[in-house]
Design a protein around this motif. Structure first.
Motif, PDB file in Angstrom:
ATOM      1  N   THR A  56       0.617  -1.379  -0.092  1.00 33.56           N
ATOM      2  CA  THR A  56      -0.017  -0.022   0.039  1.00 33.56           C
ATOM      3  C   THR A  56       0.762   1.218   0.190  1.00 33.56           C
ATOM      4  O   THR A  56       1.789   1.556   0.734  1.00 33.56           O
ATOM      5  CB  THR A  56      -0.906  -0.046   1.231  1.00 33.56           C
ATOM      6  OG1 THR A  56      -1.581  -1.209   1.316  1.00 33.56           O
ATOM      7  CG2 THR A  56      -2.006   0.887   1.172  1.00 33.56           C
ATOM      8  N   SER A 105       0.182   4.466   0.401  1.00 33.18           N
ATOM      9  CA  SER A 105      -0.134   5.528   1.212  1.00 33.18           C
ATOM     10  C   SER A 105       0.765   5.818   2.464  1.00 33.18           C
ATOM     11  O   SER A 105       0.764   6.719   3.008  1.00 33.18           O
ATOM     12  CB  SER A 105      -1.575   5.756   1.636  1.00 33.18           C
ATOM     13  OG  SER A 105      -1.943   4.513   2.398  1.00 33.18           O
ATOM     14  N   LYS A 118       0.213   0.311  -4.779  1.00 36.67           N
ATOM     15  CA  LYS A 118      -1.179   0.280  -4.977  1.00 36.67           C
ATOM     16  C   LYS A 118      -1.884   1.238  -4.142  1.00 36.67           C
ATOM     17  O   LYS A 118      -1.582   1.634  -3.232  1.00 36.67           O
ATOM     18  CB  LYS A 118      -1.579  -1.127  -4.785  1.00 36.67           C
ATOM     19  CG  LYS A 118      -1.130  -1.655  -3.267  1.00 36.67           C
ATOM     20  CD  LYS A 118      -1.862  -2.632  -2.889  1.00 36.67           C
ATOM     21  CE  LYS A 118      -1.402  -3.454  -1.741  1.00 36.67           C
ATOM     22  NZ  LYS A 118      -2.557  -3.179  -0.536  1.00 36.67           N
ATOM     23  N   GLY A 119      -3.081   1.587  -4.707  1.00 42.98           N
ATOM     24  CA  GLY A 119      -3.972   2.440  -3.833  1.00 42.98           C
ATOM     25  C   GLY A 119      -3.735   3.735  -4.038  1.00 42.98           C
ATOM     26  O   GLY A 119      -2.850   4.587  -4.583  1.00 42.98           O
ATOM     27  N   GLN A 120      -4.973   4.605  -3.453  1.00 44.59           N
ATOM     28  CA  GLN A 120      -4.692   6.202  -3.523  1.00 44.59           C
ATOM     29  C   GLN A 120      -3.933   6.679  -2.817  1.00 44.59           C
ATOM     30  O   GLN A 120      -3.389   6.157  -1.616  1.00 44.59           O
ATOM     31  CB  GLN A 120      -6.162   6.599  -2.903  1.00 44.59           C
ATOM     32  CG  GLN A 120      -7.271   6.519  -4.349  1.00 44.59           C
ATOM     33  CD  GLN A 120      -8.209   5.324  -3.863  1.00 44.59           C
ATOM     34  OE1 GLN A 120      -7.595   4.168  -3.727  1.00 44.59           O
ATOM     35  NE2 GLN A 120      -9.227   5.312  -4.389  1.00 44.59           N
ATOM     36  N   GLY A 157      -2.211  -5.297  -7.091  1.00 41.91           N
ATOM     37  CA  GLY A 157      -2.072  -5.491  -5.772  1.00 41.91           C
ATOM     38  C   GLY A 157      -2.300  -6.979  -5.533  1.00 41.91           C
ATOM     39  O   GLY A 157      -3.401  -7.373  -6.040  1.00 41.91           O
ATOM     40  N   ILE A 196      -5.633   8.389 -11.885  1.00 39.06           N
ATOM     41  CA  ILE A 196      -6.395   7.565 -12.385  1.00 39.06           C
ATOM     42  C   ILE A 196      -7.799   7.016 -11.602  1.00 39.06           C
ATOM     43  O   ILE A 196      -8.897   6.448 -12.078  1.00 39.06           O
ATOM     44  CB  ILE A 196      -5.681   6.085 -12.614  1.00 39.06           C
ATOM     45  CG1 ILE A 196      -6.444   4.992 -13.299  1.00 39.06           C
ATOM     46  CG2 ILE A 196      -5.466   5.524 -11.290  1.00 39.06           C
ATOM     47  CD1 ILE A 196      -5.329   4.018 -13.711  1.00 39.06           C
ATOM     48  N   PHE A 197      -7.874   7.374 -10.296  1.00 45.46           N
ATOM     49  CA  PHE A 197      -8.722   7.048  -9.582  1.00 45.46           C
ATOM     50  C   PHE A 197      -9.992   7.908  -9.576  1.00 45.46           C
ATOM     51  O   PHE A 197     -10.119   9.159  -9.760  1.00 45.46           O
ATOM     52  CB  PHE A 197      -8.308   7.271  -7.915  1.00 45.46           C
ATOM     53  CG  PHE A 197      -7.219   6.341  -7.731  1.00 45.46           C
ATOM     54  CD1 PHE A 197      -7.174   4.961  -7.301  1.00 45.46           C
ATOM     55  CD2 PHE A 197      -5.888   6.921  -7.625  1.00 45.46           C
ATOM     56  CE1 PHE A 197      -6.176   4.084  -7.289  1.00 45.46           C
ATOM     57  CE2 PHE A 197      -4.627   5.863  -7.515  1.00 45.46           C
ATOM     58  CZ  PHE A 197      -5.024   4.632  -7.027  1.00 45.46           C
ATOM     59  N   PRO A 198     -11.293   6.918  -9.728  1.00 47.89           N
ATOM     60  CA  PRO A 198     -12.582   7.755  -9.937  1.00 47.89           C
ATOM     61  C   PRO A 198     -12.747   8.642  -8.700  1.00 47.89           C
ATOM     62  O   PRO A 198     -12.508   8.122  -7.504  1.00 47.89           O
ATOM     63  CB  PRO A 198     -13.683   6.734 -10.070  1.00 47.89           C
ATOM     64  CG  PRO A 198     -12.798   5.469 -10.092  1.00 47.89           C
ATOM     65  CD  PRO A 198     -11.238   5.715  -9.614  1.00 47.89           C
ATOM     66  N   GLY A 232     -10.558   2.621  -0.521  1.00 42.53           N
ATOM     67  CA  GLY A 232     -10.539   2.522  -1.993  1.00 42.53           C
ATOM     68  C   GLY A 232      -9.225   1.402  -2.227  1.00 42.53           C
ATOM     69  O   GLY A 232      -9.962   0.324  -1.829  1.00 42.53           O
ATOM     70  N   GLY A 233      -8.390   1.624  -2.993  1.00 44.29           N
ATOM     71  CA  GLY A 233      -7.722   0.618  -3.453  1.00 44.29           C
ATOM     72  C   GLY A 233      -6.947   0.046  -2.624  1.00 44.29           C
ATOM     73  O   GLY A 233      -6.156  -1.085  -2.773  1.00 44.29           O
ATOM     74  N   LYS A 234      -6.714   0.824  -1.385  1.00 45.81           N
ATOM     75  CA  LYS A 234      -5.626   0.150  -0.562  1.00 45.81           C
ATOM     76  C   LYS A 234      -5.625  -1.134   0.026  1.00 45.81           C
ATOM     77  O   LYS A 234      -4.673  -1.810   0.154  1.00 45.81           O
ATOM     78  CB  LYS A 234      -5.259   1.270   0.833  1.00 45.81           C
ATOM     79  CG  LYS A 234      -5.044   2.747   0.350  1.00 45.81           C
ATOM     80  CD  LYS A 234      -5.284   3.514   1.687  1.00 45.81           C
ATOM     81  CE  LYS A 234      -5.385   4.905   1.207  1.00 45.81           C
ATOM     82  NZ  LYS A 234      -5.749   5.924   2.217  1.00 45.81           N
ATOM     83  N   PRO A 235      -6.918  -1.580   0.321  1.00 44.26           N
ATOM     84  CA  PRO A 235      -7.006  -3.020   0.896  1.00 44.26           C
ATOM     85  C   PRO A 235      -7.063  -4.133  -0.255  1.00 44.26           C
ATOM     86  O   PRO A 235      -7.164  -5.313   0.167  1.00 44.26           O
ATOM     87  CB  PRO A 235      -7.997  -3.077   1.824  1.00 44.26           C
ATOM     88  CG  PRO A 235      -9.191  -2.122   1.122  1.00 44.26           C
ATOM     89  CD  PRO A 235      -8.065  -0.962   0.405  1.00 44.26           C
ATOM     90  N   CYS A 236      -6.707  -4.026  -1.411  1.00 40.68           N
ATOM     91  CA  CYS A 236      -6.766  -4.850  -2.485  1.00 40.68           C
ATOM     92  C   CYS A 236      -8.217  -5.400  -2.860  1.00 40.68           C
ATOM     93  O   CYS A 236      -8.429  -6.721  -2.600  1.00 40.68           O
ATOM     94  CB  CYS A 236      -5.775  -5.854  -2.368  1.00 40.68           C
ATOM     95  SG  CYS A 236      -4.127  -5.228  -2.608  1.00 40.68           S
ATOM     96  N   MET A 290      -8.915  -2.768  -7.187  1.00 42.07           N
ATOM     97  CA  MET A 290      -7.833  -2.077  -6.980  1.00 42.07           C
ATOM     98  C   MET A 290      -8.172  -0.475  -6.838  1.00 42.07           C
ATOM     99  O   MET A 290      -7.377   0.138  -7.075  1.00 42.07           O
ATOM    100  CB  MET A 290      -6.757  -2.189  -8.112  1.00 42.07           C
ATOM    101  CG  MET A 290      -6.219  -3.491  -8.039  1.00 42.07           C
ATOM    102  SD  MET A 290      -5.167  -4.060  -6.461  1.00 42.07           S
ATOM    103  CE  MET A 290      -5.764  -5.464  -6.164  1.00 42.07           C
ATOM    104  N   GLY A 291      -9.603  -0.054  -6.679  1.00 39.51           N
ATOM    105  CA  GLY A 291     -10.075   0.998  -6.447  1.00 39.51           C
ATOM    106  C   GLY A 291     -10.058   1.815  -7.724  1.00 39.51           C
ATOM    107  O   GLY A 291      -9.911   3.238  -7.658  1.00 39.51           O
ATOM    108  N   LEU A 292      -9.840   1.246  -9.029  1.00 45.77           N
ATOM    109  CA  LEU A 292      -9.781   1.864 -10.317  1.00 45.77           C
ATOM    110  C   LEU A 292     -11.143   2.042 -10.805  1.00 45.77           C
ATOM    111  O   LEU A 292     -11.225   2.250 -11.986  1.00 45.77           O
ATOM    112  CB  LEU A 292      -8.786   1.090 -10.913  1.00 45.77           C
ATOM    113  CG  LEU A 292      -7.504   1.111 -10.572  1.00 45.77           C
ATOM    114  CD1 LEU A 292      -6.390   0.326 -11.454  1.00 45.77           C
ATOM    115  CD2 LEU A 292      -6.820   2.631 -10.237  1.00 45.77           C
ATOM    116  N   GLY A 293     -12.460   1.617 -10.070  1.00 47.68           N
ATOM    117  CA  GLY A 293     -13.592   1.873 -10.579  1.00 47.68           C
ATOM    118  C   GLY A 293     -14.380   0.522 -11.125  1.00 47.68           C
ATOM    119  O   GLY A 293     -13.782  -0.577 -11.560  1.00 47.68           O
TER     120      GLY A 293
END
Lengths: 183, 281
Positions: free
Chosen positions: A83, A85, A105-107, A128, A175-177, B180-184, B240-243
């Motif tokens: 992660t 962040s 990976k991730g915001q 991830g 890229i993140f919505p 969001g995408g953090k926890p896969c 992955m939080g990408l929608g």
């Protein structure tokens, strides 16, 4: 990854970085360094104290990854991203010191997207949890710093067509919505 | 009274550690396949294809599914007619984790001192052990190799009792959006309502052990599970939080009686690498 992925040879050039946009699919070939929580803490402390670093950050790509140990017949074990962040407090300092791209990976915090725009850098995303799959794109691995940190040591990886997506581009794009435009 | 040697536990735990990390359970693979079929966005499909390929590679070539090979969490159901000989159960479990992680080339991810990064124990011990006495003369072991990224996004709320189901759904949705995408994602959500502060947290983890997608036996709770998964998948977080609509593969809920002044709610977030294995001795 999709077939239209762009092939990029490392190190990244300012031209290539400027052309990339959030959401682009990219394949990286060349050298990257792994570093995660503990290594970041040490790198930034060393920078602040004006000490020498175990790696040259200028033009580098940092991969947030702590791989599993390599079995005898393999280069590396599973090697997916962690992660990002958790490295947010350190990332702007490292971009300022010459890091051109980070992979995770991730915001991330807004300050990281701002730093990418300010310094002309990228935040790239690898899938991830795809640790077995991603290990196949790693041709060589060697510990080059902070060996006492074990899985968190800095490793130099040689990758071939390593699949990533552009998460934050150098123009403030994400890229993140749901991510709003930068002011 | 049946005698069981502690070395049998060690051997079983070592095998579970390796099996869990190389072989994603078939119910999880099947859920990923269904997600892939339902996915509408190109990026979601690409990611889910990668995860299915990852599961195949991990199993066929014995590369761990994920580099975070987890903290070893072991639920033990200890039959009260078992007489354990040859050492204490906690030491036997740790010996199994040590053997499994070392021989399986799995990543040691445990710090002896949480505040000192240079204190990796080197063998992924100690395990987190939850011991429960049950009837019978068997020992059942459930092992979860639980990754840090998803565990970090878990949460516990002491809600106001009158917040009710609505408050529970709202808290969980907010948390998943924030993560969001953090926890896969795609995720499996273990949810516990009731009990108290520590009971809720434990039950939320235990809920993750249930076969994927098997609803709670009680109709009302099964309905709440459905309500939660629909709300979570409507967030648009996606793989992955990408929608996309594939944020959660399943929601497993457990309920427990609680104090009339309280409404504890725990959420244990599990990534798609839901590495669980069980064995009975």
């Amino acid at each position: 990854m999709s077939s239209e992925a762009r092939q990029i040879k490392l190190p990244l050039t300012a031209d290539v970085i400027a052309q990339l946009r959030a959401g682009d699919s990219v394949r990286l070939s060349g050298a990257i360094y792994t570093a995660r929580d503990a290594a970041h803490q040490r790198l930034v402390s060393a920078l602040e104290a004006g000490q020498q670093l175990p790696i040259d950050l200028d033009g580098s790509v940092i991969y947030y990854c702590g791989p599993t140990p390599a079995p005898p017949e393999r280069v590396i074990g599973a090697a997916g991203p962690t992660t990002s962040s958790r490295m947010d407090t350190f990332a702007p300092r490292l971009y300022a010191a010459g890091v051109q791209a980070t992979i995770g990976k991730g915001q991330r915090a807004l300050q990281v997207r701002r730093a990418c725009r300010k310094h002309g850098c990228l935040y790239l995303i690898a899938t991830g949890g795809a640790g077995a799959l991603l290990s196949r794109f790693i041709m060589h691995a060697k510990v080059v710093g902070y060996v006492d940190l074990g899985p968190e040591a800095i490793r130099k990886l040689t990758v071939a067509e390593f699949p990533v997506l552009v998460g934050y581009d150098a123009h403030g794009g994400s890229i993140f919505p749901g991510d709003e435009d930068l002011d | 009274m049946r005698e069981i040697q502690s070395s049998q536990i060690t051997k079983a735990v070592a095998e579970l550690c390796q099996c869990a990390n190389y072989e994603l359970p078939e119910d999880v693979v099947e859920a990923l396949r269904r997600s892939r079929e339902a996915a509408t966005s190109q990026v979601a499909r690409t990611i889910l294809d990668q995860l299915l390929e990852n599961a195949r590679l991990a199993r066929d070539e014995r590369i761990p599914y994920c580099q975070d090979t987890g903290l070893a969490v072991v639920f033990v159901e200890l039959g009260q007619d078992v007489h354990l000989v040859g050492g204490d159960i906690y030491a036997a479990i740790d010996a199994g984790v040590r053997q499994g992680y070392e021989e399986g080339y799995l990543r040691p991810s445990v710090l002896a001192d949480p505040l000192d990064r240079a204190t990796n124990t080197g063998d992924n011990t100690p395990a987190i052990v939850h011991l429960r006495m049950v009837r019978g003369d068997e020992i059942k072991l459930h092992l979860a190799a639980k990754g840090g990224g998803s565990e970090n996004m878990s949460a516990l709320w002491m809600l106001t009792p009158t917040d009710g189901a609505e408050g529970i759904v709202a808290a969980i949705v907010e948390r998943i959006q924030e993560a969001g995408g953090k926890p896969c994602p795609p995720l499996i959500l273990g949810v516990a309502i009731g009990g108290n502060f520590e009971k809720a947290a434990l039950l939320a983890k235990e809920a993750l052990l249930r076969p994927l997608g098997q609803p709670n036996d009680e109709r009302q709770l099964a309905e709440l599970e459905q309500r939660i998964i629909e709300a979570v998948n409507a967030t648009g977080v996606g793989p992955m939080g990408l929608g996309g609509g594939e944020t959660a593969l399943a929601v497993h809920l457990l309920s427990h009686p609680c104090h009339l002044a309280s409404l504890p709610v725990a959420l244990n977030v599990q990534c798609h690498a839901a590495r669980h294995q069980s064995v009975t001795i």
